[in-house]
Design a protein around this motif. Structure first.
Motif, PDB file in Angstrom:
ATOM      1  N   PHE A   1       0.822  -1.278   0.033  1.00  0.00           N
ATOM      2  CA  PHE A   1       0.011  -0.144   0.235  1.00  0.00           C
ATOM      3  C   PHE A   1       0.728   1.192   0.245  1.00  0.00           C
ATOM      4  CE2 PHE A   1      -3.143  -3.052   1.433  1.00  0.00           C
ATOM      5  CZ  PHE A   1      -4.176  -2.572   0.981  1.00  0.00           C
ATOM      6  N   PRO A   2       0.524   2.153  -0.892  1.00  0.00           N
ATOM      7  CA  PRO A   2       1.394   3.449  -0.705  1.00  0.00           C
ATOM      8  C   PRO A   2       1.013   4.216   0.519  1.00  0.00           C
ATOM      9  CG  PRO A   2      -0.381   3.616  -2.426  1.00  0.00           C
ATOM     10  CD  PRO A   2      -0.368   2.419  -1.931  1.00  0.00           C
ATOM     11  N   GLU A   3       2.099   4.748   1.293  1.00  0.00           N
ATOM     12  CA  GLU A   3       1.997   5.406   2.492  1.00  0.00           C
ATOM     13  C   GLU A   3       2.195   6.939   2.174  1.00  0.00           C
ATOM     14  OE1 GLU A   3       4.006   3.752   5.614  1.00  0.00           O
ATOM     15  OE2 GLU A   3       3.462   1.604   5.152  1.00  0.00           O
ATOM     16  N   ILE A   4       1.062   7.802   2.059  1.00  0.00           N
ATOM     17  CA  ILE A   4       1.316   9.069   2.025  1.00  0.00           C
ATOM     18  C   ILE A   4       1.385  10.062   3.221  1.00  0.00           C
ATOM     19  CG2 ILE A   4      -0.046  11.084   0.649  1.00  0.00           C
ATOM     20  CD1 ILE A   4      -1.169   8.697  -1.081  1.00  0.00           C
ATOM     21  N   GLN A   5       2.368  10.757   3.227  1.00  0.00           N
ATOM     22  CA  GLN A   5       2.587  11.725   4.417  1.00  0.00           C
ATOM     23  C   GLN A   5       1.186  12.460   4.860  1.00  0.00           C
ATOM     24  OE1 GLN A   5       5.838  14.358   4.473  1.00  0.00           O
ATOM     25  NE2 GLN A   5       5.552  14.760   6.734  1.00  0.00           N
ATOM     26  N   GLY A   6       0.669  12.208   6.017  1.00  0.00           N
ATOM     27  CA  GLY A   6      -0.415  13.207   6.396  1.00  0.00           C
ATOM     28  C   GLY A   6      -1.842  12.442   6.205  1.00  0.00           C
ATOM     29  N   GLU A   7      -1.688  11.227   5.482  1.00  0.00           N
ATOM     30  CA  GLU A   7      -2.935  10.636   4.933  1.00  0.00           C
ATOM     31  C   GLU A   7      -3.201   9.226   5.949  1.00  0.00           C
ATOM     32  OE1 GLU A   7      -4.163  12.427   0.617  1.00  0.00           O
ATOM     33  OE2 GLU A   7      -3.957  10.223   1.084  1.00  0.00           O
ATOM     34  N   ARG A   8      -3.990   8.886   6.330  1.00  0.00           N
ATOM     35  CA  ARG A   8      -4.248   7.639   7.465  1.00  0.00           C
ATOM     36  C   ARG A   8      -5.276   6.666   6.506  1.00  0.00           C
ATOM     37  NH1 ARG A   8      -2.630  11.522  10.593  1.00  0.00           N
ATOM     38  NH2 ARG A   8      -1.224  10.593  12.171  1.00  0.00           N
ATOM     39  N   PHE A   9      -5.781   6.894   5.248  1.00  0.00           N
ATOM     40  CA  PHE A   9      -6.549   5.812   4.491  1.00  0.00           C
ATOM     41  C   PHE A   9      -6.088   5.731   3.127  1.00  0.00           C
ATOM     42  CE2 PHE A   9     -10.241   5.069   1.594  1.00  0.00           C
ATOM     43  CZ  PHE A   9     -10.683   3.812   2.305  1.00  0.00           C
ATOM     44  N   CYS A  10      -6.091   4.340   2.725  1.00  0.00           N
ATOM     45  CA  CYS A  10      -5.895   4.162   1.390  1.00  0.00           C
ATOM     46  C   CYS A  10      -6.956   3.007   0.845  1.00  0.00           C
ATOM     47  CB  CYS A  10      -4.350   3.625   1.235  1.00  0.00           C
ATOM     48  SG  CYS A  10      -4.251   3.261  -0.458  1.00  0.00           S
ATOM     49  N   PRO A  11      -7.641   3.061  -0.001  1.00  0.00           N
ATOM     50  CA  PRO A  11      -8.529   2.230  -0.473  1.00  0.00           C
ATOM     51  C   PRO A  11      -7.888   0.815  -0.946  1.00  0.00           C
ATOM     52  CG  PRO A  11      -8.869   3.964  -1.748  1.00  0.00           C
ATOM     53  CD  PRO A  11      -7.508   4.370  -1.110  1.00  0.00           C
ATOM     54  N   GLU A  12      -8.431  -0.036  -0.270  1.00  0.00           N
ATOM     55  CA  GLU A  12      -7.921  -1.630  -0.723  1.00  0.00           C
ATOM     56  C   GLU A  12      -7.903  -1.823  -2.281  1.00  0.00           C
ATOM     57  OE1 GLU A  12      -9.708  -4.372   1.939  1.00  0.00           O
ATOM     58  OE2 GLU A  12      -8.732  -3.781   3.556  1.00  0.00           O
ATOM     59  N   GLN A  13      -9.113  -1.202  -2.872  1.00  0.00           N
ATOM     60  CA  GLN A  13      -9.304  -1.316  -4.131  1.00  0.00           C
ATOM     61  C   GLN A  13      -8.269  -1.119  -5.078  1.00  0.00           C
ATOM     62  OE1 GLN A  13     -13.176  -0.677  -6.271  1.00  0.00           O
ATOM     63  NE2 GLN A  13     -12.066   1.014  -7.219  1.00  0.00           N
ATOM     64  N   LEU A  14      -7.427   0.120  -4.645  1.00  0.00           N
ATOM     65  CA  LEU A  14      -6.387   0.647  -5.158  1.00  0.00           C
ATOM     66  C   LEU A  14      -5.248  -0.451  -5.555  1.00  0.00           C
ATOM     67  CD1 LEU A  14      -4.469   2.916  -6.595  1.00  0.00           C
ATOM     68  CD2 LEU A  14      -3.526   3.584  -4.151  1.00  0.00           C
ATOM     69  N   VAL A  15      -5.121  -1.265  -4.331  1.00  0.00           N
ATOM     70  CA  VAL A  15      -3.803  -2.172  -4.462  1.00  0.00           C
ATOM     71  C   VAL A  15      -4.464  -3.418  -5.242  1.00  0.00           C
ATOM     72  CG1 VAL A  15      -2.618  -3.678  -2.954  1.00  0.00           C
ATOM     73  CG2 VAL A  15      -2.703  -1.418  -2.605  1.00  0.00           C
ATOM     74  N   TRP A  16      -5.621  -3.830  -4.899  1.00  0.00           N
ATOM     75  CA  TRP A  16      -6.263  -5.280  -5.306  1.00  0.00           C
ATOM     76  C   TRP A  16      -6.465  -5.012  -6.887  1.00  0.00           C
ATOM     77  CZ3 TRP A  16      -4.979  -5.944  -0.967  1.00  0.00           C
ATOM     78  CH2 TRP A  16      -5.633  -6.202   0.034  1.00  0.00           C
ATOM     79  N   PHE A  17      -6.742  -4.085  -7.361  1.00  0.00           N
ATOM     80  CA  PHE A  17      -6.581  -3.889  -8.796  1.00  0.00           C
ATOM     81  C   PHE A  17      -5.371  -3.785  -9.775  1.00  0.00           C
ATOM     82  CE2 PHE A  17     -11.240  -1.914  -9.812  1.00  0.00           C
ATOM     83  CZ  PHE A  17     -11.964  -2.927  -9.164  1.00  0.00           C
TER      84      PHE A  17
END
Length: 275
Positions: free
Chosen positions: A180-196
């Motif tokens: 999962f990309p870890e973006i400074q200041g953000e605490r959420f990343c959609p699972e769909q981004l990685v699954w796709f």
């Protein structure tokens, strides 16, 4: 207690739970793991900076548990960062994400291992995927149109028109390949981004069996998903932008994704203006 996993040649599974202030709910997950007939697994709990008594609750299980439990505490960074840490630590061939407020069916790990054995030697498969239900027995989503389907995570939605949440269990090395990309200041990343992203290289063995019990808890991640996404606009933008580039995504869905991309772009601009 940091037990070393013991296997007998079967598929060894890492069950992974990200936890944030869910000490009161974790016992349900623990009890569902105790009921598993399949014993070749470990349980990794990554505590994402909880301020409740999560550590004490888990500590009470470590010495008496019949299976390996590893507890890791980190600074709060969001579920996706906890998943990345869990993948780094995992000893299992498969990585099964069990959220802190959910449970497995009693035969979940046995079913996953059996289904995976049928594709284990085929490196075009990134894992397997089953169905979910609510605790009252109601199935979540449409289910599959046949007993098994071999395809990727995009085609299962848009070619086979399967709706509702599914329970993906990926090979651990695939999740290491696609963190999962870890973006400074953000605490959420959609699972769909990685699954796709995974879908561009790997397919899954989808099977028409329920392995996971999910009830949506008030105040949970799903309950607050719109607000959570708006507070993490860059990851949301990445997800929608990439959807517009995939050939297997229908044109209408690409249009919706483009609209959402600009919606979250505006959220990003608003956040920057407040800084």
């Amino acid at each position: 207690m940091n037990c070393e996993p013991i296997t007998n040649g079967n598929v060894f599974i890492t069950v992974f739970t990200p936890a944030y202030n869910r000490a009161h709910l974790l016992p349900r997950a623990y009890e569902s793991l105790k009921r598993q007939g399949y014993r070749d697994f470990e349980w990794i709990i990554v505590d994402d900076g909880s301020t409740d008594d999560t550590e004490a609750v888990v500590g009470g299980w470590l010495e008496k548990s019949e299976f390996s439990i590893r507890y890791i505490k980190k600074e709060n960074g969001g579920k996706h960062t906890a998943i990345n840490r869990g993948v780094e630590e995992a000893k299992g061939e498969l990585f099964f994400i069990l959220d802190s407020d959910d449970m497995l069916t009693d035969d979940a790990l046995q079913i996953v291992a059996e289904e995976y054995e049928t594709v284990r030697e085929n490196d075009t498969f990134g894992g397997v995927c089953g169905l979910m239900r609510h605790s009252d027995g109601t199935q979540i989503g449409s289910g599959l149109p046949q007993e098994t389907i071999d395809c990727n995570s995009i085609d299962i939605r848009y070619k086979y028109h399967v709706s509702g949440d599914l329970m993906e269990v990926f090979r651990t090395d695939v999740l290491k390949e696609f963190p999962f990309p870890e973006i400074q200041g953000e605490r959420f990343c959609p699972e769909q981004l990685v699954w796709f992203r995974i879908a561009q290289k790997y397919k899954l063995r989808f099977f028409n069996k329920i392995i996971y019990i999910r009830d949506y808890i008030d105040g949970g991640l799903t309950d607050n998903i719109v607000r959570v996404r708006m507070n993490s606009p860059i990851a949301s933008m990445m997800c929608y932008q990439e959807m517009t580039t995939y050939n297997a995504v229908p044109f209408l869905e690409k249009c919706k994704a483009a609209i959402n991309y600009w919606r979250f772009r505006c959220c990003r601009n608003n956040v920057e203006c407040r800084m």
